[in-house]
Design a protein around this motif. Structure first.
Motif, PDB file in Angstrom:
ATOM      1  N   ASP A 132       0.837  -1.214   0.000  1.00 16.49           N
ATOM      2  CA  ASP A 132       0.000   0.000   0.000  1.00 16.49           C
ATOM      3  C   ASP A 132       0.867   1.258   0.000  1.00 16.49           C
ATOM      4  O   ASP A 132       0.584   2.221  -0.729  1.00 16.49           O
ATOM      5  CB  ASP A 132      -0.920   0.017   1.226  1.00 16.49           C
ATOM      6  N   GLY A 133       1.930   1.228   0.805  1.00 18.74           N
ATOM      7  CA  GLY A 133       2.790   2.405   0.908  1.00 18.74           C
ATOM      8  C   GLY A 133       3.474   2.738  -0.400  1.00 18.74           C
ATOM      9  O   GLY A 133       3.535   3.913  -0.805  1.00 18.74           O
ATOM     10  N   GLU A 134       4.008   1.734  -1.086  1.00 18.59           N
ATOM     11  CA  GLU A 134       4.687   1.968  -2.362  1.00 18.59           C
ATOM     12  C   GLU A 134       3.712   2.474  -3.420  1.00 18.59           C
ATOM     13  O   GLU A 134       4.018   3.393  -4.191  1.00 18.59           O
ATOM     14  CB  GLU A 134       5.376   0.678  -2.832  1.00 18.59           C
ATOM     15  N   GLY A 141       3.619  10.716  -7.257  1.00 24.78           N
ATOM     16  CA  GLY A 141       4.650  11.179  -8.173  1.00 24.78           C
ATOM     17  C   GLY A 141       6.027  10.646  -7.903  1.00 24.78           C
ATOM     18  O   GLY A 141       6.995  11.035  -8.577  1.00 24.78           O
ATOM     19  N   GLY A 142       6.181   9.744  -6.952  1.00 24.46           N
ATOM     20  CA  GLY A 142       7.494   9.202  -6.637  1.00 24.46           C
ATOM     21  C   GLY A 142       7.938   8.144  -7.636  1.00 24.46           C
ATOM     22  O   GLY A 142       7.111   7.518  -8.313  1.00 24.46           O
ATOM     23  N   PHE A 143       9.245   7.951  -7.733  1.00 22.99           N
ATOM     24  CA  PHE A 143       9.788   6.923  -8.613  1.00 22.99           C
ATOM     25  C   PHE A 143       9.722   5.567  -7.908  1.00 22.99           C
ATOM     26  O   PHE A 143      10.000   5.472  -6.712  1.00 22.99           O
ATOM     27  CB  PHE A 143      11.245   7.244  -8.979  1.00 22.99           C
ATOM     28  N   PRO A 144       9.365   4.500  -8.659  1.00 25.57           N
ATOM     29  CA  PRO A 144       9.273   3.168  -8.047  1.00 25.57           C
ATOM     30  C   PRO A 144      10.634   2.661  -7.573  1.00 25.57           C
ATOM     31  O   PRO A 144      11.658   3.001  -8.136  1.00 25.57           O
ATOM     32  CB  PRO A 144       8.719   2.282  -9.161  1.00 25.57           C
ATOM     33  N   ILE A 145      10.575   1.846  -6.525  1.00 23.87           N
ATOM     34  CA  ILE A 145      11.778   1.146  -6.061  1.00 23.87           C
ATOM     35  C   ILE A 145      11.934  -0.111  -6.913  1.00 23.87           C
ATOM     36  O   ILE A 145      10.969  -0.815  -7.214  1.00 23.87           O
ATOM     37  CB  ILE A 145      11.649   0.777  -4.568  1.00 23.87           C
ATOM     38  N   TYR A 146      13.188  -0.367  -7.314  1.00 29.05           N
ATOM     39  CA  TYR A 146      13.483  -1.574  -8.081  1.00 29.05           C
ATOM     40  C   TYR A 146      14.421  -2.477  -7.277  1.00 29.05           C
ATOM     41  O   TYR A 146      15.089  -2.038  -6.364  1.00 29.05           O
ATOM     42  CB  TYR A 146      14.125  -1.211  -9.428  1.00 29.05           C
TER      43      TYR A 146
END
Length: 255
Positions: A132-134, A141-146
């Motif tokens: 949910d947080g991601e 507008g944040g960039f996804p974590i990979y």
């Protein structure tokens, strides 16, 4: 005469029922140690008992195999959730993600300590928290974590969640079957007791060793007490000789 004892395992109960039913079915009508009503009840119950034993063992095997798979799924979910949170913390340390945004994941912004993931309940809670947080952070507008991406974490989380639900179903099924099996054991013991009572009654006029062997042939189980002399063919011969001697003495007295 040694004492008898009812079977104390399910396999022993099954064997006792099978032996009594088989011997009765093979016996000549003049040698029927078990009455028709009891034999009919035993035959019907034997089929039920064999069926529930088979289902019980199948259920047990299925649960054991499912549990092995489940342990693997739990380990995978814990690894990916833990790894994602560590990567998130590193991104915060590098300044790529605002510290305050950790609250979106319900993580404490002031510490980089991993939450407790030791229990399956913890995994369910924290897995959902980071998913949910991601998603919320990306929506802002944040960039996804990979590495790992949240979609990959979600795949392993969903697999774990599904297996966890299946485990609960298996446990409930096993509990119900265990209860059913408990009542079946009680009935099995009652039927075996009645069978053995009738068998012993039928052969009560036999000599001790002959009676023992004929009852054992029907599946009756006997145990000798400590120090008790075991019955042998010689036991019956001695008894016959004593009876013959006593009878001879009585005839002598009458003469």
């Amino acid at each position: 005469m040694p004492y008898r004892r009812l079977p104390n395992t399910d396999q022993a109960r099954l064997t006792a029922l099978q032996t009594a039913v088989q011997r009765a079915s093979e016996a000549d009508f003049t040698e029927q140690a078990i009455n028709y009503h009891t034999l009919s009840e035993a035959q019907t119950f034997l089929l039920q008992f064999e069926n529930i034993m088979r289902r019980y063992h199948e259920n047990f095997t299925t649960r054991v195999n499912a549990n092995k798979q489940y342990r693997h799924m739990v380990a995978n979910a814990r690894m990916y959730i833990s790894h994602f949170i560590q990567v998130l913390n590193l991104a915060v340390v590098r300044g790529e993600i605002k510290r305050s945004q950790k609250e979106l994941y319900k993580l404490d912004p002031d510490t980089n300590i991993l939450p407790d993931l030791s229990s399956e309940e913890d995994l369910l809670v924290w897995g959902q928290n980071i998913i949910d947080g991601e998603q919320n952070r990306i929506a802002m507008g944040g960039f996804p974590i990979y590495n790992p991406a949240i979609n990959k974490v979600k795949v392993y989380y969903d697999i774990f969640k599904e297996h966890q639900y299946n485990q609960q179903i298996h446990q409930q099924s096993t509990s119900r079957m265990t209860e059913d099996f408990g009542s079946m054991r009680e009935k099995a013991d009652a039927i075996i007791l009645e069978l053995w009572n009738q068998i012993e009654e039928f052969y009560k006029k036999e000599l001790p060793y002959a009676r023992l062997r004929k009852c054992q042939n029907y599946g009756v189980i006997y145990y000798y007490r400590t120090g008790e002399e075991q019955l042998t063919p010689e036991t019956d011969r001695r008894l016959q000789q004593n009876q013959a001697s006593e009878l001879k003495i009585k005839w002598s007295d009458l003469a």
